[in-house]
Design a protein around this motif. Structure first.
Motif, short mmCIF file in Angstrom:
data_model
loop_
_atom_site.label_atom_id
_atom_site.label_comp_id
_atom_site.label_asym_id
_atom_site.label_seq_id
_atom_site.Cartn_x
_atom_site.Cartn_y
_atom_site.Cartn_z
N ASN A 2 -2.65 -12.47 -4.54
CA ASN A 2 -1.57 -12.09 -4.98
C ASN A 2 -0.53 -13.06 -5.81
O ASN A 2 0.48 -13.14 -5.28
CB ASN A 2 -0.54 -11.30 -3.94
CG ASN A 2 0.21 -10.13 -4.63
OD1 ASN A 2 0.54 -10.11 -5.83
ND2 ASN A 2 0.41 -9.04 -3.96
N LEU A 42 2.56 -2.43 6.14
CA LEU A 42 3.23 -1.73 4.89
C LEU A 42 4.73 -1.88 5.05
O LEU A 42 5.38 -1.91 3.88
CB LEU A 42 2.88 -0.06 5.25
CG LEU A 42 3.57 0.77 4.16
CD1 LEU A 42 3.23 0.43 2.79
CD2 LEU A 42 3.27 2.26 4.58
N ARG A 46 6.98 -3.24 1.79
CA ARG A 46 7.75 -2.53 1.27
C ARG A 46 9.15 -3.61 0.99
O ARG A 46 9.87 -3.36 0.27
CB ARG A 46 8.21 -1.41 2.17
CG ARG A 46 7.21 -0.20 1.83
CD ARG A 46 7.55 1.24 2.66
NE ARG A 46 6.89 1.97 2.31
CZ ARG A 46 6.79 3.21 3.24
NH1 ARG A 46 7.12 2.96 4.55
NH2 ARG A 46 5.70 3.99 2.93
N SER A 49 8.50 -5.69 -2.14
CA SER A 49 8.69 -4.88 -3.20
C SER A 49 10.24 -4.63 -3.48
O SER A 49 10.63 -4.71 -4.60
CB SER A 49 7.95 -3.61 -2.84
OG SER A 49 8.30 -2.52 -3.78
N PRO A 55 7.81 -1.92 -8.15
CA PRO A 55 7.16 -0.90 -7.32
C PRO A 55 5.88 -1.51 -6.55
O PRO A 55 5.21 -2.49 -6.89
CB PRO A 55 6.37 -0.02 -8.26
CG PRO A 55 7.12 -0.27 -9.56
CD PRO A 55 7.66 -1.79 -9.52
N LEU A 56 5.88 -0.80 -5.26
CA LEU A 56 4.99 -1.21 -4.34
C LEU A 56 3.41 -1.50 -4.88
O LEU A 56 2.67 -2.47 -4.63
CB LEU A 56 5.07 -0.58 -2.96
CG LEU A 56 4.12 -0.95 -1.86
CD1 LEU A 56 4.68 -2.22 -1.37
CD2 LEU A 56 4.24 0.09 -0.59
N ASP A 57 2.89 -0.55 -5.63
CA ASP A 57 1.60 -0.44 -6.07
C ASP A 57 1.43 -1.46 -7.23
O ASP A 57 0.12 -1.70 -7.69
CB ASP A 57 1.16 1.18 -6.66
CG ASP A 57 2.02 1.77 -7.72
OD1 ASP A 57 3.38 0.89 -7.82
OD2 ASP A 57 1.64 2.57 -8.25
N GLU A 58 2.42 -1.97 -7.71
CA GLU A 58 2.37 -2.98 -8.92
C GLU A 58 2.05 -4.27 -8.05
O GLU A 58 1.27 -5.27 -8.57
CB GLU A 58 3.50 -2.97 -9.70
CG GLU A 58 3.61 -4.09 -10.78
CD GLU A 58 4.88 -4.05 -11.69
OE1 GLU A 58 5.10 -5.22 -12.00
OE2 GLU A 58 5.34 -3.13 -11.96
N PRO A 61 -1.86 -3.38 -5.72
CA PRO A 61 -2.42 -2.42 -6.24
C PRO A 61 -3.50 -1.81 -5.34
O PRO A 61 -4.07 -0.73 -5.63
CB PRO A 61 -2.69 -2.82 -7.94
CG PRO A 61 -2.83 -4.48 -7.78
CD PRO A 61 -1.91 -4.59 -6.59
N GLU A 62 -4.33 -2.82 -4.83
CA GLU A 62 -5.68 -2.41 -4.32
C GLU A 62 -5.65 -2.43 -2.73
O GLU A 62 -6.69 -2.70 -2.09
CB GLU A 62 -6.68 -3.26 -4.91
CG GLU A 62 -7.04 -2.73 -6.34
CD GLU A 62 -8.16 -3.58 -6.97
OE1 GLU A 62 -9.04 -4.18 -6.42
OE2 GLU A 62 -8.09 -3.61 -8.29
N GLU A 63 -4.26 -2.96 -2.10
CA GLU A 63 -4.48 -3.15 -0.91
C GLU A 63 -4.56 -1.98 0.08
O GLU A 63 -4.10 -0.98 -0.09
CB GLU A 63 -3.18 -4.01 -0.40
CG GLU A 63 -3.13 -5.41 -1.02
CD GLU A 63 -4.24 -6.15 -0.50
OE1 GLU A 63 -4.70 -6.15 0.73
OE2 GLU A 63 -4.76 -7.03 -1.52
N THR A 64 -5.16 -2.22 1.19
CA THR A 64 -5.10 -1.52 2.34
C THR A 64 -4.09 -2.29 3.39
O THR A 64 -4.81 -3.10 3.66
CB THR A 64 -6.33 -1.02 3.00
OG1 THR A 64 -7.02 -0.53 1.97
CG2 THR A 64 -6.24 -0.10 4.11
#
Length: 69
Positions: A2, A42, A46, A49, A55-58, A61-64
């Motif tokens: 990241n 998570l 957050r 973020s 945004p969290l998905d930015e 983007p591919e995290e679990t």
């Protein structure tokens, strides 16, 4: 993983140590997240973020995310 976090901190002229303080995690842990050695929960993702106003998905983007807090 990241370098996005590192790039955002740099582009917004923020100090990494201040972001770490505001997120409320250990410095070593934050650097592990930035370097891909740790996947944040998570809740912590957050907080990162929110602090970076991205945004969290930015950021992740591919995290679990881990389910622990």
């Amino acid at each position: 993983m990241n370098n996005t976090i590192r790039e955002i901190i740099k582009n917004k002229n923020l100090k990494t140590i201040e972001v770490i303080r505001k997120v409320g995690v250990a410095k070593s842990y934050f650097y592990d997240v930035m370097n891909g050695a740790s996947i944040p929960s998570l809740q912590i993702a957050r907080r990162i973020s929110d602090e970076l106003e991205v945004p969290l998905d930015e950021l992740f983007p591919e995290e679990t995310f881990e389910t622990r807090n």
